[in-house]
Design a protein around this motif. Sequence first.
Motif, short mmCIF file in Angstrom:
data_model
loop_
_atom_site.label_atom_id
_atom_site.label_comp_id
_atom_site.label_asym_id
_atom_site.label_seq_id
_atom_site.Cartn_x
_atom_site.Cartn_y
_atom_site.Cartn_z
N ALA A 1 0.81 -1.18 -0.08
CA ALA A 1 -0.03 -0.17 0.10
C ALA A 1 0.83 1.16 0.11
O ALA A 1 1.74 1.38 0.99
N GLY A 2 0.62 2.02 -1.01
CA GLY A 2 1.14 3.49 -1.06
C GLY A 2 2.57 3.42 -1.81
O GLY A 2 2.97 4.40 -2.03
N SER A 3 3.00 2.42 -1.83
CA SER A 3 4.47 2.25 -2.69
C SER A 3 4.33 1.75 -4.01
O SER A 3 3.84 0.49 -4.45
N PHE A 4 4.75 2.38 -4.93
CA PHE A 4 4.53 2.19 -6.52
C PHE A 4 6.00 2.07 -7.11
O PHE A 4 6.27 2.24 -8.09
N ASN A 5 6.99 1.70 -6.24
CA ASN A 5 8.20 1.33 -6.82
C ASN A 5 8.35 0.14 -7.65
O ASN A 5 7.35 -0.75 -7.59
N ASP A 6 9.20 -0.06 -8.68
CA ASP A 6 9.21 -0.87 -9.62
C ASP A 6 8.86 -2.29 -9.01
O ASP A 6 8.47 -3.29 -9.42
N ALA A 7 9.77 -2.47 -7.94
CA ALA A 7 9.78 -3.90 -7.11
C ALA A 7 8.66 -4.45 -6.43
O ALA A 7 8.25 -5.43 -6.15
N ASP A 8 7.60 -3.28 -6.26
CA ASP A 8 6.34 -3.52 -5.56
C ASP A 8 5.12 -3.73 -6.36
O ASP A 8 4.25 -4.12 -6.19
#
Length: 102
Positions: free
Chosen positions: A44-51
């Motif tokens: 939730a709230g993290s849109f980094n490539d890894a997520d």
Amino acid sequence: MNVFVKSAMLATMVIAAGSMAQAASKKADAAGQDRTCLVTTKTAGSFNDADVVSTKWLPRKAAEAQASKDPTMVRIFDYEQDPLVINGTYASAEDLCNKHFN
């Protein structure tokens, strides 16, 4: 008579060509032609490539409707100005959306 038939055929072809050009321009402006990338994250709230767990290239209206249901897990991104598109790693925002996260 032969000249009349040829003239009528020529006029028909000109009108048809104009209609096709007009239809093509309307297609580009049609609803759903403005598309964007709908991104789903596992954190939730993290849109980094890894997520990122999934992406979909959708008409903007549909993507916005889905993203509004849970903005902490789903967002839309326009990748036109992304360095991966600008520097040519991906040919387009659609290409980046469909291939980068898989």
